[in-house]
Design a protein around this motif. Structure first.
Motif, short mmCIF file in Angstrom:
data_model
loop_
_atom_site.label_atom_id
_atom_site.label_comp_id
_atom_site.label_asym_id
_atom_site.label_seq_id
_atom_site.Cartn_x
_atom_site.Cartn_y
_atom_site.Cartn_z
N GLN A 246 -16.70 -16.04 5.11
CA GLN A 246 -15.53 -16.84 5.46
C GLN A 246 -14.27 -15.96 5.47
O GLN A 246 -14.21 -14.92 4.80
N PRO A 247 -13.24 -16.38 6.23
CA PRO A 247 -11.96 -15.70 6.14
C PRO A 247 -11.50 -15.60 4.69
O PRO A 247 -11.61 -16.57 3.93
N LEU A 248 -11.00 -14.42 4.33
CA LEU A 248 -10.71 -14.11 2.93
C LEU A 248 -9.32 -13.50 2.80
O LEU A 248 -8.96 -12.58 3.54
N MET A 249 -8.54 -14.01 1.87
CA MET A 249 -7.26 -13.41 1.50
C MET A 249 -7.27 -13.16 0.00
O MET A 249 -7.60 -14.05 -0.79
N VAL A 250 -6.90 -11.94 -0.39
CA VAL A 250 -6.86 -11.55 -1.80
C VAL A 250 -5.43 -11.12 -2.13
O VAL A 250 -4.90 -10.20 -1.50
N ILE A 251 -4.81 -11.78 -3.10
CA ILE A 251 -3.43 -11.50 -3.48
C ILE A 251 -3.40 -10.96 -4.90
O ILE A 251 -3.94 -11.59 -5.82
N LYS A 276 -12.58 -11.54 8.98
CA LYS A 276 -11.15 -11.72 8.71
C LYS A 276 -10.93 -11.57 7.21
O LYS A 276 -11.38 -12.41 6.43
N LYS A 277 -10.28 -10.51 6.81
CA LYS A 277 -10.00 -10.34 5.39
C LYS A 277 -8.72 -9.52 5.23
O LYS A 277 -8.47 -8.59 5.99
N GLU A 278 -7.94 -9.89 4.25
CA GLU A 278 -6.64 -9.23 4.05
C GLU A 278 -6.35 -9.11 2.56
O GLU A 278 -6.48 -10.09 1.81
N LEU A 279 -5.95 -7.92 2.16
CA LEU A 279 -5.48 -7.68 0.79
C LEU A 279 -3.96 -7.68 0.81
O LEU A 279 -3.33 -6.93 1.55
N VAL A 280 -3.36 -8.53 -0.01
CA VAL A 280 -1.91 -8.64 -0.13
C VAL A 280 -1.51 -8.12 -1.49
O VAL A 280 -1.93 -8.67 -2.52
N VAL A 281 -0.72 -7.06 -1.54
CA VAL A 281 -0.26 -6.48 -2.80
C VAL A 281 1.23 -6.81 -2.96
O VAL A 281 2.05 -6.40 -2.14
N ILE A 282 1.53 -7.58 -3.99
CA ILE A 282 2.92 -7.99 -4.26
C ILE A 282 3.57 -6.91 -5.12
O ILE A 282 3.21 -6.71 -6.28
N LYS A 283 4.53 -6.23 -4.55
CA LYS A 283 5.14 -5.08 -5.21
C LYS A 283 5.99 -5.47 -6.42
O LYS A 283 6.73 -6.46 -6.39
N ASP A 284 5.84 -4.69 -7.48
CA ASP A 284 6.68 -4.76 -8.68
C ASP A 284 6.44 -6.02 -9.52
O ASP A 284 7.29 -6.38 -10.35
#
Length: 312
Positions: A246-251, A276-284
């Protein structure tokens, strides 16, 4: 109607109810069908904390029906003995929640998504591999609970020793002794300082769960010792290369801590078969900042909303 409805979901396999809160979007019309997102709470948490009051509430404002529920054996859900944290049963909860959602006339059964937070993220990843009614999945600072426990022991020999202790405790309980419940965290930031704890995740968890910032009556952070053995041998990401499509988003936040969500996020993005996969890195920001602090939550929401809009 109120924008929140409290419901009980029959756990048809185990004969108890799962307690849940359903959040409705503005101008909700029960004659229409809505994309729906289930939000699973962290280990030791409850539906009234970040999964419900933060993410479910904000996603509902964006037009989704959302549902936050208490895991079996925890919060307002049924199941005995209390404070059981068993990954196989946590994953099974998702199936019963899906069973319930597909009976609701306003839920589009072909547009159900799933979010898991912290340990709930590992459970969500594992669940969607075999529960295909969830069409898209996201994790917020998701962690692989089995890995967390094994690493905390420090070596395979220590893990085996812990399993021996768990077996002995279970025998003692079978013979009539009281349950042994492990506290998940120091009782306060002051106690954490006395113990010399400096890890950002443990300190963040203590601040969130043990102060007015996030404390709720059912967010108890207790684990029953005699029911931990399954988790020590469990891997949230097993077969992800084959079954996670499945489409995947990792935050994740980019300040890593001892619970290892930053590493787990990179690992599952690498291993997932999803096109569909995306890694989202939230800075700081760190693990527990993503639970409720305005700026990192807003950054996460700015990614989650279009992800589910496009994939449900």
């Amino acid at each position: 109607m109120s924008n929140i409805e409290h419901v009980k979901i029959r756990h048809r396999g185990m004969y108890w109810d799962i307690a849940a809160d359903i959040y409705f979007p503005p101008n909700f019309d029960d004659s229409k069908k809505y994309p729906t997102i289930v939000v699973a709470h962290p280990i030791g948490s409850c539906k009234e904390q970040t999964s419900g009051e933060i993410y479910s509430a904000q996603l509902a404002e964006q037009g989704f029906v959302t549902l936050a529920f208490d895991a079996s054996f925890q919060g307002e859900s049924g199941g005995e003995p209390r404070s059981t944290e068993d990954p196989t049963l946590r994953v099974e909860d998702f199936r019963h929640v899906a069973d319930y959602l597909v009976t609701l006339p306003y839920v589009d059964a072909e547009r159900i998504g799933l979010i898991g937070m912290c340990g709930g993220g590992g459970y969500a990843i594992n669940a969607v591999m075999t529960e295909r009614r969830y069409k898209a999945v996201a994790t917020i600072t998701g962690a692989n609970y089995g890995r967390v426990l094994r690493e905390a022991e420090g070596s395979v020999h220590a893990v085996i020793a812990k399993l021996e202790q768990i077996g002995a405790q279970r025998t003692a309980e079978a013979r009539g002794e009281d349950y042994l419940v492990d506290p998940g965290l120091p009782s306060s930031l002051e106690e954490a300082a006395e113990w010399g704890i400096t890890d950002v995740d443990i300190l963040g968890a203590t601040e969130y769960y043990k102060t007015d910032r996030g404390a709720k009556p059912n967010g108890v952070n207790l684990t029953l010792r005699s029911r931990q053995s399954v988790a020590y041998g469990w891997d949230a990401f097993h077969l992800a290369e084959e079954l996670l499509t499945q489409p995947l988003m990792v935050i994740v936040g980019d300040i890593p801590g001892g619970f290892g969500a930053y590493r787990d996020g990179h690992e599952i993005i690498r291993r997932a078969r999803s096109e569909k996969k995306e890694l989202v890195v939230i800075k700081d920001w760190s693990h527990y900042d993503l639970y409720d602090k305005d700026e990192p939550v807003a950054q996460a929401m700015a990614k989650l909303t279009p992800f589910f809009t496009n994939n449900l």
